[in-house]
Motif scaffolding. Structure first.
Motif: not given
Length: 181
Positions: A30, A33, A35-36, A40, A43, A110, A128, A130, A135-137
């Motif tokens: 993880t 992110d 580019k929130p 997906a 990304t 996703e 993608k 929260q 914001p996370m990937v």
């Protein structure tokens, strides 16, 4: 921007987490992110569009070695993003090829890409979400071995995978970030 890559559990709300029953291997990395507002799939394309050369070299070595036991030649990990004929993320559909994988699940937050060979099935998710309001990937891999060849393959590849994926992600994210400055 922080490009710290952290090993984490698979996101519980993700589709990939629903595919772990009977899995022989699963991991997840993880990061913040970059580019929130992107999907997906966007990304995935951005990260894989900057696959380090050493990773493509390792895939080439893998492709040559596995031919000896009748496994598929997968090609390069890199998803060509700079080419004029690069396919926009919005034009992808389930069943399409993206790099070495086929899309088997596609939504805005996703994407799950997969490859099935005689020895194993591998699924890769870019999800993608929260985490603590940020914001996370999460990039997750789930593998189901089909036979002894799959178990032997993963005995070698599994430990290597856990070492190189965070490094590859970090380098890909850095390259993507610096390319857009």
């Amino acid at each position: 921007m922080n490009t710290t890559i952290t090993e984490t559990p698979l996101p519980v709300h993700s589709q990939i987490a629903q595919r772990t029953a009977g899995a022989d291997f699963a991991d997840c990395y993880t990061f913040a992110d970059p580019k929130p507002g992107s999907s997906a799939m966007e990304t995935y394309q951005a990260v894989m569009g900057y696959t380090p050369g050493w990773m493509n070299f390792l895939m080439s070595v893998r492709n040559q070695a596995v031919r000896l036991v009748g496994l598929k030649h997968l090609g390069s990990l890199e998803v060509k993003m700079q080419a004029q004929d690069a396919k926009p993320a919005a034009r992808y559909a389930v069943g399409d090829r993206a790099g070495i994988f086929s899309l088997c699940y596609l939504s805005a937050p996703e994407v799950i890409l997969c490859d099935d060979d005689k020895h194993l099935r591998v699924e890769l998710s870019v999800c993608k979400h929260q985490q603590d309001g940020q914001p996370m990937v999460s990039v997750s891999t789930v593998v189901h071995n089909h036979n002894a060849l799959g178990r032997a393959y993963m005995a070698v590849v599994g430990p290597v995978h856990r070492r190189i994926v965070p490094k590859m992600l970090s380098q890909s994210l850095h390259a993507a970030r610096t390319a857009h400055q």
